[in-house]
Design an enzyme around this catalytic site. Structure first.
Site, PDB file in Angstrom:
ATOM      1  N   GLU A   1      -4.977  -8.735   1.066  1.00  0.00           N
ATOM      2  CA  GLU A   1      -5.651  -8.356   2.315  1.00  0.00           C
ATOM      3  C   GLU A   1      -7.132  -8.175   2.042  1.00  0.00           C
ATOM      4  O   GLU A   1      -7.515  -7.577   1.034  1.00  0.00           O
ATOM      5  CB  GLU A   1      -5.154  -7.005   2.867  1.00  0.00           C
ATOM      6  CG  GLU A   1      -3.818  -7.037   3.546  1.00  0.00           C
ATOM      7  CD  GLU A   1      -3.447  -5.683   4.149  1.00  0.00           C
ATOM      8  OE1 GLU A   1      -4.358  -4.912   4.520  1.00  0.00           O
ATOM      9  OE2 GLU A   1      -2.246  -5.410   4.224  1.00  0.00           O
TER      10      GLU A   1
ATOM     11  N   GLU B   1       0.807  -1.224   0.000  1.00  0.00           N
ATOM     12  CA  GLU B   1       0.000   0.000   0.000  1.00  0.00           C
ATOM     13  C   GLU B   1       0.842   1.277   0.000  1.00  0.00           C
ATOM     14  O   GLU B   1       0.791   2.074   0.958  1.00  0.00           O
ATOM     15  CB  GLU B   1      -0.970   0.008   1.187  1.00  0.00           C
ATOM     16  CG  GLU B   1      -1.893  -1.189   1.228  1.00  0.00           C
ATOM     17  CD  GLU B   1      -2.905  -1.137   2.381  1.00  0.00           C
ATOM     18  OE1 GLU B   1      -2.840  -0.194   3.198  1.00  0.00           O
ATOM     19  OE2 GLU B   1      -3.751  -2.027   2.461  1.00  0.00           O
TER      20      GLU B   1
HETATM   21  O1  IFM Z   1      -4.143  -2.887   9.244  1.00  0.00           O
HETATM   22  C1  IFM Z   1      -4.105  -2.402   7.929  1.00  0.00           C
HETATM   23  C2  IFM Z   1      -2.922  -2.973   7.194  1.00  0.00           C
HETATM   24  O2  IFM Z   1      -1.724  -2.725   7.858  1.00  0.00           O
HETATM   25  C3  IFM Z   1      -2.835  -2.357   5.821  1.00  0.00           C
HETATM   26  N1  IFM Z   1      -4.080  -2.494   5.124  1.00  0.00           N
HETATM   27  C4  IFM Z   1      -5.285  -2.118   5.799  1.00  0.00           C
HETATM   28  C5  IFM Z   1      -5.353  -2.775   7.167  1.00  0.00           C
HETATM   29  C6  IFM Z   1      -6.635  -2.341   7.894  1.00  0.00           C
HETATM   30  O3  IFM Z   1      -6.665  -0.961   8.038  1.00  0.00           O
END
Ligand code: IFM
Length: 466
Positions: A370, A174
């Protein structure tokens, strides 16, 4: 029949053979042990010390104490049938202060990887999940070009040590958050509010990705490698209103295309370059950079949480904003149920996003690196965590992923965020994303109902009938 008791006979949607089923975490969010074995401060250690920066004054200690409890955590993963585990490597353990290699730091990941392999779990490593050595921030952080070269050097250390065993690599997690939340709004570490620094960080992060890919090709040539982006479907609140449509274009440009286009098409989008011209974006782009950034990747990691419904700004210059060039844009609710983060549950957005990637950026295998939700879980008197909302969230998102596969998307894996409750950055420990509940005072782990359900999905390689 309860969802938890449904049997293999009721499988209605199988995933492709070899589909990777996993869970993900990140070093600073779970490891703790921030001063152990030579580790030095990251930008998040420093940020957590600032009054008011992180909810409740929470810090990277003790987190889930995973640094010390990793072996038991791997056993837990095996009990949940996980086929893969996506973790991140802490740069300040491997090259403290961004300087010389630290054997003790590398040893930890060596032990973790070996333990995973012994348990039959494929190790997936992310090289950068936001814990930049603070010493490099003092030298300019991601706003400085040199950080990209330091990142490549650190990548080489990790790839040389783990490259014979890691099953999949993500360079950055990200980069949008690192650049825009870190250097524009300042709600993330390093807490800078400087739009010119944020746009510089975008390019230097991407350059770092490209340089890291070169090192991975040399020192870890056998495993697939790529980048993980947090991508959002973006639509205009009023599709016939040209100012809403323009606001949506800007947000899509800053959130999605500014990363996708250079990596997968070899250039920044013209409209984004025009939007960012006042901030000196192109001053940072040197001859040859885009060739480095766009070298082929083997996988695109997709982090999906929700979609964005965008309306035009009503005010200009509302203060530090992540939406450089689109300051004041409004994000409207769709009226859907929300998670504890306040994020609407929008599984259709996942299908839409995957279909868009498939049609506009074809040819790269996709992995959901994710997806998950925070809910206010509690361990009940009977010792269980009945997280029905998370279970439902996972079920609808897996159905949405399956719908995309049925429509031809080359989706090869799904990593639930997250294995363990953890430090949710500026939100602190109060927001629980884990499949496994962590009592941060005692470090007791309790497997949530959603985790047992997910284990069933993994063992069947498919979803139960609706
Ligand atoms: O916890 C975060 C993660 O570190 C990066 N992506 C989003 C998740 C939830 O906010």
């Amino acid at each position: 029949m309860s969802v938890l008791r449904e049997s293999a006979e009721s499988v209605s949607s199988s995933f492709p053979t070899g589909f990777v089923w996993g869970a993900a975490t990140a070093s600073f969010q779970i490891e703790g042990a921030t001063t152990v074995d030579g580790r030095t401060d990251s930008i998040w250690d420093e940020f957590c010390r600032r009054p008011g920066a992180v909810a409740n004054g929470d810090t990277g200690e003790p987190a889930a104490d995973h640094y010390r409890r990793y072996a038991a955590d791997v056993e837990l993963m095996a009990s949940l049938e996980l086929g893969a585990y996506r973790f991140s490597v802490a740069w300040p353990r491997v090259r403290p202060d961004g300087g010389a290699e630290n054997e003790a730091g590398l040893d930890f990941y060596d032990r973790l990887v070996d333990r995973l392999l012994e348990a039959g779990i494929a190790p997936w490593a992310t090289l950068y999940h936001w814990d930049l050595p603070q010493a490099l921030e003092v030298r300019g952080g991601w706003a400085a070009r040199d950080t990209a070269y330091r990142f490549a050097e650190y990548t080489e250390s990790v790839a040389r040590r783990l490259g014979d065993r890691v099953a999949g690599w993500c360079t950055l997690n990200e980069p949008w958050c690192s650049a825009f939340a870190g250097y524009a709004s300042g709600r993330h570490a390093p807490g800078v509010t400087s739009p010119p620094s944020a746009v510089a960080a975008v390019h230097h992060l991407l350059l770092g990705h490209g340089l890291a890919m070169e090192r991975l090709r040399t020192y870890a040539p056998s495993a697939p490698a790529g980048i993980t982006l947090n991508l959002f479907p973006v639509s205009a609140a009023a599709p016939t209103d040209t100012s809403d449509v323009d606001a949506a274009r800007r947000v899509d440009g800053l959130q999605n295309r500014i990363f996708l286009d250079p990596v997968l098409r070899g250039g920044y989008p013209d409209d984004v370059l025009a939007d960012l011209a006042p901030y000196g974006f192109t001053d940072h782009v040197r001859d040859g950079d885009l060739a480095v950034i766009s070298a082929p990747i083997d996988l695109l990691g997709v982090n999906y949480y929700r979609a964005l419904l965008v309306a035009a700004p009503v005010i200009r210059d509302p203060g530090p904003s992540e939406w450089i060039g689109a300051e004041g844009v409004r994000f409207l609710p769709s009226g859907l149920p929300r998670t504890e983060m306040g994020w609407e549950v929008q599984p259709d957005g996942l299908t839409d996003l995957l279909l868009r990637l498939h049609s506009e950026y074809p040819g790269v295998p996709l992995y959901i690196t994710e997806n998950g939700a925070a809910y206010p879980d509690e361990v009940g008197p009977d010792g269980t965590v009945r997280d029905v909302d998370r279970l439902a969230y996972l079920a609808v998102h897996l159905r949405a992923a399956h719908a995309a596969i049925r429509r031809g998307v080359d989706l090869r894996g799904y990593f639930c965020w997250s294995l363990l409750d953890n430090l949710e950055w500026a939100e602190g420990y109060a927001k629980r994303f884990g499949l496994v509940h962590v009592d941060f005072a005692t470090q007791r782990r309790t497997v949530k109902d959603s985790a047992r359900w997910y284990a069933g999905v993994i063992s069947r390689n498919g979803l139960p009938a609706e």
